[in-house]
Write an enzyme that holds these catalytic residues in place. Sequence first.
Site, short mmCIF file in Angstrom:
data_model
loop_
_atom_site.label_atom_id
_atom_site.label_comp_id
_atom_site.label_asym_id
_atom_site.label_seq_id
_atom_site.Cartn_x
_atom_site.Cartn_y
_atom_site.Cartn_z
N LYS A 1 0.82 -1.21 0.00
CA LYS A 1 0.00 0.00 0.00
C LYS A 1 0.86 1.27 0.00
O LYS A 1 0.36 2.35 -0.27
CB LYS A 1 -0.97 -0.01 1.18
CG LYS A 1 -2.06 -1.07 1.00
CD LYS A 1 -3.20 -0.94 2.00
CE LYS A 1 -4.31 -1.93 1.69
NZ LYS A 1 -3.94 -3.33 1.99
C1 PLP Z 1 -4.62 -4.46 1.43
C2 PLP Z 1 -3.85 -5.69 1.37
C3 PLP Z 1 -4.15 -6.73 0.47
C4 PLP Z 1 -5.36 -6.68 -0.44
O1 PLP Z 1 -5.23 -5.75 -1.48
P1 PLP Z 1 -6.50 -5.23 -2.27
O2 PLP Z 1 -6.01 -4.21 -3.22
O3 PLP Z 1 -7.44 -4.68 -1.25
O4 PLP Z 1 -7.10 -6.42 -2.97
C5 PLP Z 1 -3.32 -7.83 0.43
N1 PLP Z 1 -2.26 -7.95 1.26
C6 PLP Z 1 -1.94 -6.98 2.15
C7 PLP Z 1 -0.77 -7.18 3.03
C8 PLP Z 1 -2.72 -5.82 2.24
O5 PLP Z 1 -2.39 -4.88 3.14
#
Ligand code: PLP
Length: 437
Positions: free
Chosen positions: A107
């Site tokens: 993220k």
């Molecule tokens: C947010 C997140 C996901 C999922 O990603 P999306 O874009 O919501 O599908 C997967 N792994 C981790 C570690 C995350 O923080």
Amino acid sequence: MKFVSTRNPLVRVTFQEALFRGLAPDGGLYIPSEGLELQTHFQALDRQSSFHEIAALVTAYLLKGELDAGAVHRIVRNAFTFEPKLVQVDEQLSILELFHGPSCAFKDFGASFLAAAMEEYLQSSDQRAVILTATSGDTGSAVATAFHGKKNIDVVILYPSGRVSPLQEKQLTTLGGNITALEVDGSFDDCQRMVKAAFLDPDLSKRYPLTSANSISLGRLIPQSFYYIWAFAQLKDQLKEEFFFSVPSGNFGNLTAGLNAWKWGLPVTGFVAATNANDVVPQYLETGIFSPRPSQLTYSNAMDVGNPSNFERMEALFQKNWNLMRSLVFGDRVTDAETLETIRDVKAQHNMFLCPHTAVGYKAARRFLATEAGDHGHICVLSTAHPAKFLEIVERATGQTPELPPPLVAASVKEKVSFKIGNTLADLSQILRQVIH
Ligand SMILES: *Cc1c(COP(=O)(O)O)cnc(C)c1O
């Protein structure tokens, strides 16, 4: 390029408007109004192509007419002080590590680009913004670290007291400067309710230039396409026939970003949509019926989403054509028991620690390679978080402890600073008066 709502193509805005609004006024999500034709550019990339170069290329095309080349380069340079890393496991499978940013999760790519783009627009127009956001843990730390020190921006993060992990709390509360952490006496739902109420409150909106940084923001979606393209450039020379990505998914922003890259001309054969027990999208791919339901708790808790918001963007991309989506996206679900087993096996076989989310993507990828559709391809698994962020599960699976990466060590030794508040809008208004000047 203009951006439109998934619910109405007549709702058209600039990137800047989409960035500061977050959600379209009709409740839809913003998507690009038209395609990009970047095939020839993608084919010209190779192992030497840098992540910055790719990010600048796509950003310049998307924001043509809105931002000049200087601004595009400033955004890319300020956003990406870290890079993805590709680890080849064997001839058929590689892992794209997306956790080398400041909060050690993928993220960071979205949050950093959003922060840098907002700063660019605000500085050039001499305006300010106050980012107000609620977090149950991971999103908040990516947002906090991305916006830390950004000019013309204050960030206020609400989190539920006692309900985020100690390390996550350190990541939220030790930055200082323009980042304020509010420790709410309540649940994550309380935090979200307070943030929603603040945005709807006429008095607060008049007093502060409030904006959000939540996960459906276009400014977080766009940069996630860049690493799919970069991974292709890295692997291109050795790709024989077919090329796939396996994407551990919850709210499906990451997968949607990959689909955008495909739409712009990236030569990828397909995507594996890997979920935990929260499998409404794999179910849709099987049955053609999308039926959201309450989320279920699993080991890969950042993917515990029962009603993924980005499904709306996926549908728009395929013009609601189920067969078309099924020809490119392959669903799979992975249980908690399989997640643990995968973390253990990968450590034993390849001496690598995986976080539980990455393990879901890895397991689905291996299963896909064993099917007819996948058996002569190469698959790249997106690794979404550093294994040390999920110590308890990784230790349980392997009996060993992954080392904390430097940004987490740094946060863990700093002093926590937070404001404890109650769980009403009045509590929030009062503290905003104190901390925002
Ligand atoms: C947010 C997140 C996901 C999922 O990603 P999306 O874009 O919501 O599908 C997967 N792994 C981790 C570690 C995350 O923080």
